[in-house]
Design a protein around this motif. Sequence first.
Motif, PDB file in Angstrom:
ATOM      1  N   UNK A 192       0.819  -1.210   0.000  1.00  0.00           N
ATOM      2  CA  UNK A 192       0.000   0.000   0.000  1.00  0.00           C
ATOM      3  C   UNK A 192       0.851   1.257   0.000  1.00  0.00           C
ATOM      4  N   UNK A 193       2.088   1.156   0.502  1.00  0.00           N
ATOM      5  CA  UNK A 193       2.961   2.327   0.593  1.00  0.00           C
ATOM      6  C   UNK A 193       3.813   2.531  -0.655  1.00  0.00           C
ATOM      7  N   UNK A 194       3.797   1.583  -1.582  1.00  0.00           N
ATOM      8  CA  UNK A 194       4.613   1.710  -2.790  1.00  0.00           C
ATOM      9  C   UNK A 194       4.035   2.814  -3.674  1.00  0.00           C
ATOM     10  N   UNK A 195       4.846   3.773  -4.137  1.00  0.00           N
ATOM     11  CA  UNK A 195       4.335   4.835  -5.020  1.00  0.00           C
ATOM     12  C   UNK A 195       3.806   4.269  -6.328  1.00  0.00           C
ATOM     13  N   UNK A 196       2.826   4.958  -6.890  1.00  0.00           N
ATOM     14  CA  UNK A 196       2.188   4.467  -8.104  1.00  0.00           C
ATOM     15  C   UNK A 196       3.152   4.414  -9.284  1.00  0.00           C
ATOM     16  N   UNK A 197       4.126   5.316  -9.314  1.00  0.00           N
ATOM     17  CA  UNK A 197       5.063   5.307 -10.431  1.00  0.00           C
ATOM     18  C   UNK A 197       5.923   4.045 -10.421  1.00  0.00           C
ATOM     19  N   UNK A 198       6.153   3.480  -9.245  1.00  0.00           N
ATOM     20  CA  UNK A 198       6.915   2.230  -9.160  1.00  0.00           C
ATOM     21  C   UNK A 198       6.105   1.092  -9.769  1.00  0.00           C
ATOM     22  N   UNK A 241       3.942   1.476 -12.107  1.00  0.00           N
ATOM     23  CA  UNK A 241       3.962   1.710 -13.537  1.00  0.00           C
ATOM     24  C   UNK A 241       5.258   1.259 -14.184  1.00  0.00           C
ATOM     25  N   UNK A 242       6.394   1.563 -13.555  1.00  0.00           N
ATOM     26  CA  UNK A 242       7.686   1.146 -14.105  1.00  0.00           C
ATOM     27  C   UNK A 242       7.835  -0.367 -14.094  1.00  0.00           C
ATOM     28  N   UNK A 243       7.422  -0.989 -13.002  1.00  0.00           N
ATOM     29  CA  UNK A 243       7.476  -2.446 -12.950  1.00  0.00           C
ATOM     30  C   UNK A 243       6.568  -3.063 -14.011  1.00  0.00           C
ATOM     31  N   UNK A 244       5.378  -2.459 -14.161  1.00  0.00           N
ATOM     32  CA  UNK A 244       4.457  -2.977 -15.170  1.00  0.00           C
ATOM     33  C   UNK A 244       5.016  -2.845 -16.575  1.00  0.00           C
ATOM     34  N   UNK A 245       5.650  -1.716 -16.880  1.00  0.00           N
ATOM     35  CA  UNK A 245       6.157  -1.484 -18.232  1.00  0.00           C
ATOM     36  C   UNK A 245       7.367  -2.351 -18.554  1.00  0.00           C
ATOM     37  N   UNK A 291      -3.468  -4.882  -8.642  1.00  0.00           N
ATOM     38  CA  UNK A 291      -2.370  -5.007  -7.689  1.00  0.00           C
ATOM     39  C   UNK A 291      -2.317  -3.814  -6.736  1.00  0.00           C
ATOM     40  N   UNK A 292      -2.714  -2.659  -7.231  1.00  0.00           N
ATOM     41  CA  UNK A 292      -2.629  -1.442  -6.421  1.00  0.00           C
ATOM     42  C   UNK A 292      -3.756  -1.317  -5.404  1.00  0.00           C
ATOM     43  N   UNK A 293      -4.931  -1.830  -5.730  1.00  0.00           N
ATOM     44  CA  UNK A 293      -6.061  -1.680  -4.803  1.00  0.00           C
ATOM     45  C   UNK A 293      -6.176  -2.847  -3.833  1.00  0.00           C
ATOM     46  N   UNK A 294      -5.522  -3.960  -4.119  1.00  0.00           N
ATOM     47  CA  UNK A 294      -5.591  -5.119  -3.224  1.00  0.00           C
ATOM     48  C   UNK A 294      -5.136  -4.770  -1.804  1.00  0.00           C
ATOM     49  N   UNK A 295      -4.000  -4.077  -1.616  1.00  0.00           N
ATOM     50  CA  UNK A 295      -3.590  -3.780  -0.224  1.00  0.00           C
ATOM     51  C   UNK A 295      -4.615  -2.980   0.560  1.00  0.00           C
ATOM     52  N   UNK A 296      -5.283  -2.025  -0.075  1.00  0.00           N
ATOM     53  CA  UNK A 296      -6.251  -1.192   0.634  1.00  0.00           C
ATOM     54  C   UNK A 296      -7.472  -2.017   1.042  1.00  0.00           C
ATOM     55  N   UNK A 297      -8.032  -2.741   0.091  1.00  0.00           N
ATOM     56  CA  UNK A 297      -9.239  -3.516   0.397  1.00  0.00           C
ATOM     57  C   UNK A 297      -8.932  -4.620   1.392  1.00  0.00           C
ATOM     58  N   UNK A 310       0.686   5.073 -13.028  1.00  0.00           N
ATOM     59  CA  UNK A 310       0.806   3.646 -13.323  1.00  0.00           C
ATOM     60  C   UNK A 310       0.044   3.279 -14.589  1.00  0.00           C
ATOM     61  N   UNK A 311      -1.161   3.828 -14.751  1.00  0.00           N
ATOM     62  CA  UNK A 311      -1.964   3.540 -15.937  1.00  0.00           C
ATOM     63  C   UNK A 311      -1.320   4.138 -17.180  1.00  0.00           C
ATOM     64  N   UNK A 312      -0.761   5.330 -17.072  1.00  0.00           N
ATOM     65  CA  UNK A 312      -0.137   5.986 -18.216  1.00  0.00           C
ATOM     66  C   UNK A 312       1.003   5.142 -18.785  1.00  0.00           C
ATOM     67  N   UNK A 313       1.721   4.442 -17.928  1.00  0.00           N
ATOM     68  CA  UNK A 313       2.827   3.611 -18.375  1.00  0.00           C
ATOM     69  C   UNK A 313       2.368   2.419 -19.203  1.00  0.00           C
ATOM     70  N   UNK A 314       1.236   1.810 -18.855  1.00  0.00           N
ATOM     71  CA  UNK A 314       0.912   0.495 -19.414  1.00  0.00           C
ATOM     72  C   UNK A 314      -0.357   0.446 -20.256  1.00  0.00           C
ATOM     73  N   UNK A 315      -1.150   1.523 -20.322  1.00  0.00           N
ATOM     74  CA  UNK A 315      -2.429   1.445 -21.028  1.00  0.00           C
ATOM     75  C   UNK A 315      -2.266   1.573 -22.539  1.00  0.00           C
ATOM     76  N   UNK A 316      -1.152   2.098 -22.999  1.00  0.00           N
ATOM     77  CA  UNK A 316      -0.927   2.243 -24.436  1.00  0.00           C
ATOM     78  C   UNK A 316      -1.197   3.632 -24.966  1.00  0.00           C
ATOM     79  N   UNK A 317      -2.065   4.406 -24.290  1.00  0.00           N
ATOM     80  CA  UNK A 317      -2.351   5.803 -24.646  1.00  0.00           C
ATOM     81  C   UNK A 317      -2.764   5.965 -26.106  1.00  0.00           C
ATOM     82  N   UNK A 318      -3.645   5.103 -26.553  1.00  0.00           N
ATOM     83  CA  UNK A 318      -4.188   5.189 -27.911  1.00  0.00           C
ATOM     84  C   UNK A 318      -5.597   5.757 -27.837  1.00  0.00           C
ATOM     85  N   UNK A 319      -5.861   6.795 -28.585  1.00  0.00           N
ATOM     86  CA  UNK A 319      -7.174   7.434 -28.553  1.00  0.00           C
ATOM     87  C   UNK A 319      -8.116   6.763 -29.552  1.00  0.00           C
ATOM     88  N   UNK A 320      -8.493   5.553 -29.252  1.00  0.00           N
ATOM     89  CA  UNK A 320      -9.434   4.839 -30.103  1.00  0.00           C
ATOM     90  C   UNK A 320     -10.200   3.831 -29.254  1.00  0.00           C
TER      91      UNK A 320
END
Length: 324
Positions: free
Chosen positions: A130-136, A138-142, A190-196, A255-265
Amino acid sequence: MTAATDMTSIPGATPIVRKAPKATFDLVFRNASFAAALLVLVLLAAIMASMVIGGWPAFREFGLGFITSSVWDTQNEQYGAWPAIVGTLSTALIALVIGVPLSLGIAVYLTQLAPAWFKKPVGTAIELLAAVPSIIYGMWGLFVFVPLFAAYVQIPLSNIVEGMPIVGTVLYARSPSGLGIFTAGIILAFMIIPFIASITRDMLEQIPSVLRESAYGIGATTWEVVRHVLVPQAGVSIIGAVMLGLGRALGETMAVTFVVGNANRLSASILDPGSTIASRIANEFNEALGLQLNALIALGCILFFVTFVVLVIARLLVARVKRY
């Protein structure tokens, strides 16, 4: 008549004199508490007003078409929010479908089944996640998850479902790079599991042990205790935990920006790249000017409204659970 002081006497000890609290202190405390509560409302109103004012030129220019249009053309000043809205809701839904069962399973295991020596390290690991920053994330995901997901899931799955009706459309990746809506949903899970899991675990531990022991005493199994005793008792808290996780999934940016692909379609396949409201704002806000900036602020206004709707739904669910 109210006494000004109270005398407390203990045999063999000096009497303790306790002065009555002054009305001034109580008034200051009451006003300070009211000011703190009022500050929240003022900040919320200021945020809403700034978002509406900043995004109004886009709403005025495109009207309802801003929400329903799929065009995002910065050269011709044409903007539509529909792909980003669908991407936001899709990734959040995928995150809930994956994350909620895992979170509840973790919480139940830690409170009902895990041996004492195993509870503490697992609980600590959840809190660290839960304490891991979201950018981490994202980087791990990418750099780690995306290549593995492309090689071992997207490519084999696309080869299997290609040509199939419905399934072949939803699970076929036209460009199996590992990036996409489904990938973003997994990272969000993975990010919401610790909170719930943490909130649910704490609520289950606070349920009086006499209720569990009574159920076991009449012959109930562990599953029956969880299903008919623990979950109903902690139902309101579980709903709150899920909505907290949903709120983070809807608004997650880096985190989403790293792995979603950022395609506007829009794509019928959840394995294809897409975009979310937060990722689009993050990608374009620094360079946006004029109507493009207004369109991005309007996207933020839509996200604010979606979050408000989620809060209303959560309140309705909590009220319904309390009635039963």
